[in-house]
Scaffold this active site. Structure first.
Site, PDB file in Angstrom:
ATOM      1  N   ARG A  26       0.819  -1.230   0.000  1.00 12.68           N
ATOM      2  CA  ARG A  26       0.000   0.000   0.000  1.00 12.68           C
ATOM      3  C   ARG A  26       0.849   1.276   0.000  1.00 12.68           C
ATOM      4  NH1 ARG A  26      -2.337  -3.705  -1.135  1.00 12.68           N
ATOM      5  NH2 ARG A  26      -4.145  -4.670  -0.181  1.00 12.68           N
ATOM      6  N   SER A  69     -11.531  -0.298   2.738  1.00  9.15           N
ATOM      7  CA  SER A  69     -10.864  -0.629   4.004  1.00  9.15           C
ATOM      8  C   SER A  69     -10.288   0.629   4.645  1.00  9.15           C
ATOM      9  CB  SER A  69      -9.716  -1.618   3.759  1.00  9.15           C
ATOM     10  OG  SER A  69     -10.216  -2.801   3.217  1.00  9.15           O
ATOM     11  N   GLU A 117      -5.403   3.222   6.089  1.00  9.52           N
ATOM     12  CA  GLU A 117      -5.252   3.052   4.651  1.00  9.52           C
ATOM     13  C   GLU A 117      -5.932   4.230   3.945  1.00  9.52           C
ATOM     14  OE1 GLU A 117      -6.696  -0.323   1.548  1.00  9.52           O
ATOM     15  OE2 GLU A 117      -5.527  -1.043   3.238  1.00  9.52           O
TER      16      GLU A 117
END
Length: 301
Positions: A172, A221, A291
């Site tokens: 990520r 998320s 995130e």
């Protein structure tokens, strides 16, 4: 490297004081000073070349994975979704995809063309530009495993072609040349069976529908999975499913999602994110990492 031509008029659309709640999947957010929808990459290059050097810039795809605070965004938002939307097959293994194309469309297009490896993209609720910027992943796949090269624009409107190995890629997280933004990517895929791939896409989407609150405004998320564990498990075991602040609620379907029950403010959502972080740290000793990106000004009014 290609410089934008100064003499051409802009062909895109520039809006002022545009409510960001219209453009984020959480349906919250104050106004952006400027909101530019480019006609294509050349038009965007021209727009960038004409901006003051100190103008703050924010790049927006589908508005998922994003919380815009209630005070809005100063400077210019560049909206790529539905604008930088060209996608084509280059040869028997490669696709060229512009950054405004949704990940789900890339997955479908690749499957129809009989190209395998992009199926996981159907579960990412964002654009290719956002997926490139954060190495988005889903169902065990990750964006940058497919990337051979990218096209970027800098502040002066110059176009650069860069190979994947010019970027540092992690979970990520992607780091590359400073002051450049993704406008397209060349993806390398494997040959596969179109019918089987379309069926695989369908199954993955069904799985997502069962496990995620796809019918309520959310941003995907909220937290990254800590190494060797799942954020959703930690949040659920902490007894936080269904916990709410104002009209923002930790989803009862999937604990790593926060939903807008209708009328939530960005401040409600941000407070709930902080509450979840505190409780998980207190109960499990784990510091959850967001995130979701939080941008913009706090509304003090």
């Amino acid at each position: 490297m290609m410089a934008a031509q100064q003499q051409q008029p802009l062909r895109g659309s520039l809006l002022h004081n545009e409510p960001m709640a219209r453009h984020t999947t959480w349906r919250v957010g104050g106004v952006a000073d400027g909101y530019y929808q480019p006609a294509d990459i050349a038009d965007l290059a021209l727009f960038l070349s004409q901006l003051p050097a100190d103008e703050p810039l924010f790049w927006l795809g589908l508005g998922s994975n994003l919380l815009v605070r209630d005070g809005g965004i100063r400077g210019s938002v560049i909206a790529t979704s539905g604008m930088l939307n060209e996608m084509s097959r280059i040869d028997d293994q490669h696709l060229r995809v512009e950054s405004g194309v949704s990940c789900a469309k890339v997955a479908r297009f690749a499957a129809r063309e009989g190209l395998a490896g992009a199926e996981f993209l159907c579960g990412i609720p964002g654009t290719m530009g956002g997926a490139l910027a954060m190495n988005a992943g889903c169902f065990g796949g990750e964006t940058w495993r497919l990337v051979e090269s990218v096209e970027t624009l800098d502040r002066q409107g110059n176009l650069h072609i860069r190979h994947a190995d010019e970027f540092e890629v992690a979970y990520r997280h992607v780091t590359g040349p400073a002051g450049e933004w993704f406008v397209a990517a060349t993806l390398k895929l494997e040959k596969g069976d179109a019918q089987g791939l379309l069926e695989a896409n369908k199954k993955l989407l069904e799985k997502r529908g069962v496990s995620q609150p796809t019918q309520q405004p959310n941003a995907g998320s909220v937290f990254r999975n800590p190494e060797g564990d799942f954020a959703a498990r930690l949040i659920e075991v902490a007894g936080l499913k269904g916990r709410s602040v104002g009209k923002a609620q930790v989803s009862e379907k999937h604990a790593n999602f926060i939903v807008n029950l209708g009328g939530a403010t960005a401040a409600d959502i941000e407070s709930l994110i902080e509450l979840v972080k505190r409780e998980v740290k207190q109960q499990h000793g784990v510091e959850l990492q967001r995130e979701v990106h939080i941008v913009g000004e706090v509304n003090h009014g």
